[in-house]
Design a protein around this motif. Structure first.
Motif, PDB file in Angstrom:
ATOM      1  N   THR A 196       0.834  -1.204   0.000  1.00  0.00           N
ATOM      2  CA  THR A 196       0.000   0.000   0.000  1.00  0.00           C
ATOM      3  C   THR A 196       0.866   1.249   0.000  1.00  0.00           C
ATOM      4  O   THR A 196       0.576   2.223  -0.702  1.00  0.00           O
ATOM      5  CB  THR A 196      -0.935   0.010   1.217  1.00  0.00           C
ATOM      6  OG1 THR A 196      -1.726  -1.181   1.209  1.00  0.00           O
ATOM      7  CG2 THR A 196      -1.854   1.224   1.194  1.00  0.00           C
ATOM      8  N   ALA A 197       1.946   1.224   0.783  1.00  0.00           N
ATOM      9  CA  ALA A 197       2.849   2.365   0.846  1.00  0.00           C
ATOM     10  C   ALA A 197       3.444   2.671  -0.528  1.00  0.00           C
ATOM     11  O   ALA A 197       3.546   3.835  -0.935  1.00  0.00           O
ATOM     12  CB  ALA A 197       3.960   2.105   1.852  1.00  0.00           C
ATOM     13  N   ASP A 198       3.824   1.625  -1.254  1.00  0.00           N
ATOM     14  CA  ASP A 198       4.401   1.823  -2.575  1.00  0.00           C
ATOM     15  C   ASP A 198       3.391   2.443  -3.530  1.00  0.00           C
ATOM     16  O   ASP A 198       3.720   3.345  -4.313  1.00  0.00           O
ATOM     17  CB  ASP A 198       4.894   0.483  -3.132  1.00  0.00           C
ATOM     18  CG  ASP A 198       5.682   0.658  -4.420  1.00  0.00           C
ATOM     19  OD1 ASP A 198       6.786   1.212  -4.352  1.00  0.00           O
ATOM     20  OD2 ASP A 198       5.182   0.254  -5.479  1.00  0.00           O
ATOM     21  N   HIS A 199       2.140   1.997  -3.435  1.00  0.00           N
ATOM     22  CA  HIS A 199       1.082   2.529  -4.297  1.00  0.00           C
ATOM     23  C   HIS A 199       0.806   3.990  -3.972  1.00  0.00           C
ATOM     24  O   HIS A 199       0.684   4.832  -4.871  1.00  0.00           O
ATOM     25  CB  HIS A 199      -0.192   1.695  -4.130  1.00  0.00           C
ATOM     26  CG  HIS A 199      -1.308   2.131  -5.023  1.00  0.00           C
ATOM     27  ND1 HIS A 199      -1.261   2.028  -6.384  1.00  0.00           N
ATOM     28  CD2 HIS A 199      -2.523   2.686  -4.730  1.00  0.00           C
ATOM     29  CE1 HIS A 199      -2.381   2.485  -6.912  1.00  0.00           C
ATOM     30  NE2 HIS A 199      -3.155   2.897  -5.921  1.00  0.00           N
ATOM     31  N   VAL A 200       0.723   4.302  -2.680  1.00  0.00           N
ATOM     32  CA  VAL A 200       0.459   5.682  -2.255  1.00  0.00           C
ATOM     33  C   VAL A 200       1.617   6.589  -2.656  1.00  0.00           C
ATOM     34  O   VAL A 200       1.412   7.703  -3.150  1.00  0.00           O
ATOM     35  CB  VAL A 200       0.213   5.751  -0.732  1.00  0.00           C
ATOM     36  CG1 VAL A 200       0.206   7.193  -0.239  1.00  0.00           C
ATOM     37  CG2 VAL A 200      -1.108   5.078  -0.383  1.00  0.00           C
ATOM     38  N   PHE A 201       2.842   6.111  -2.461  1.00  0.00           N
ATOM     39  CA  PHE A 201       3.981   6.948  -2.794  1.00  0.00           C
ATOM     40  C   PHE A 201       4.080   7.187  -4.295  1.00  0.00           C
ATOM     41  O   PHE A 201       4.473   8.276  -4.737  1.00  0.00           O
ATOM     42  CB  PHE A 201       5.277   6.331  -2.276  1.00  0.00           C
ATOM     43  CG  PHE A 201       6.454   7.250  -2.445  1.00  0.00           C
ATOM     44  CD1 PHE A 201       6.604   8.354  -1.626  1.00  0.00           C
ATOM     45  CD2 PHE A 201       7.400   7.018  -3.433  1.00  0.00           C
ATOM     46  CE1 PHE A 201       7.679   9.221  -1.788  1.00  0.00           C
ATOM     47  CE2 PHE A 201       8.474   7.873  -3.601  1.00  0.00           C
ATOM     48  CZ  PHE A 201       8.614   8.975  -2.775  1.00  0.00           C
ATOM     49  N   ALA A 202       3.735   6.196  -5.094  1.00  0.00           N
ATOM     50  CA  ALA A 202       3.732   6.376  -6.543  1.00  0.00           C
ATOM     51  C   ALA A 202       2.749   7.475  -6.940  1.00  0.00           C
ATOM     52  O   ALA A 202       3.060   8.339  -7.777  1.00  0.00           O
ATOM     53  CB  ALA A 202       3.375   5.067  -7.238  1.00  0.00           C
TER      54      ALA A 202
END
Length: 243
Positions: A196-202
């Protein structure tokens, strides 16, 4: 208020601008702990240009949040000054500092701090209307931002009805709703799982680059830091460039 051009990535070279949008000059910040004085920043300097992203890395207690609070005019330095678009802020009134925070600076925190009784759309509407924008224009921009962040189908959901990643994306939309020139983020994905963090940061970086924002993000995540234009840390009270 000018609207975002979400189709064009903005890349502005540091050398193309004489004055940084944000400049922390000779900053000192100390805290008293009983009879002892804790020196967090001692002569710290940091310049940030429009369109540039900086990762602020380092262990807990190094002073990352303090630096962000000073950059965002939430705290006063004990010495030195914070310049926003070339303007010194140390001697400004609280009213004027508040105006700069509202109009020029956006904040994203580790916790989303959304108002739970309002929908995602309303949470992004409110800061714009507080600034004085009409409801129709504020709604148009809020819908545009939330759609851009992949939340078109979640506009009328309240924060408790959203996932952690969705909540944080709403918080990002709220932070840029007033088209600030500076975005400060303090561990914005720290409460999320890795995927989820990777998706949000993207989504975060895509929006930042499309908007031409000057951005500082405090993070422990070196993979996230590696995606930013610059990486800095705090060492012996100074801001030190890495790489």
């Amino acid at each position: 208020m000018s609207s975002l051009d979400l189709d064009v990535e903005v890349e502005i070279e540091e050398t193309a601008q004489e004055i940084p949008i944000l400049f922390l000059h000779d900053i000192e910040r100390h805290y008293n702990q009983g009879d002892a004085t804790l020196n967090i920043l001692s002569g710290a300097e940091l310049a940030l240009w429009a369109g540039q992203s900086v990762a602020l890395v380092g262990p807990s207690g190094a002073g990352k949040s303090t630096l962000l609070h000073l950059a965002g005019l939430l705290e006063h330095p004990d010495h030195g000054d914070v310049y926003v678009d070339g303007r010194a802020t140390a001697t400004l009134s609280d009213t004027e500092r508040t105006r700069i925070r509202r109009n020029e600076i956006g904040f994203v925190y580790q916790s989303h701090h959304l108002l739970p009784e309002f929908t995602a759309l309303e949470n992004v509407l409110m800061p714009q209307m507080i600034r004085g924008l009409g409801r129709a224009e504020a709604k148009k921009r809020a819908v545009e931002l939330l759609d851009y962040l992949g939340l078109k189908g979640r506009l009328n959901h309240r924060p408790p009805e959203l996932s952690g990643g969705e909540q944080q994306r709403v918080a990002i939309a709220r932070a840029v709703a007033n088209a600030p020139r500076i975005l400060l983020a303090d561990e914005p994905t720290g409460n999320l799982d890795v995927k989820t963090a990777d998706h949000v940061f993207a989504a975060f970086t895509q929006l930042v680059r499309a908007s031409g924002l000057a951005t500082i993000i405090a993070t422990h995540n070196m993979e996230i830091a590696a995606r930013m234009d610059r990486r800095v840390t705090i060492r012996d009270g100074l801001v030190v460039e890495l790489d």
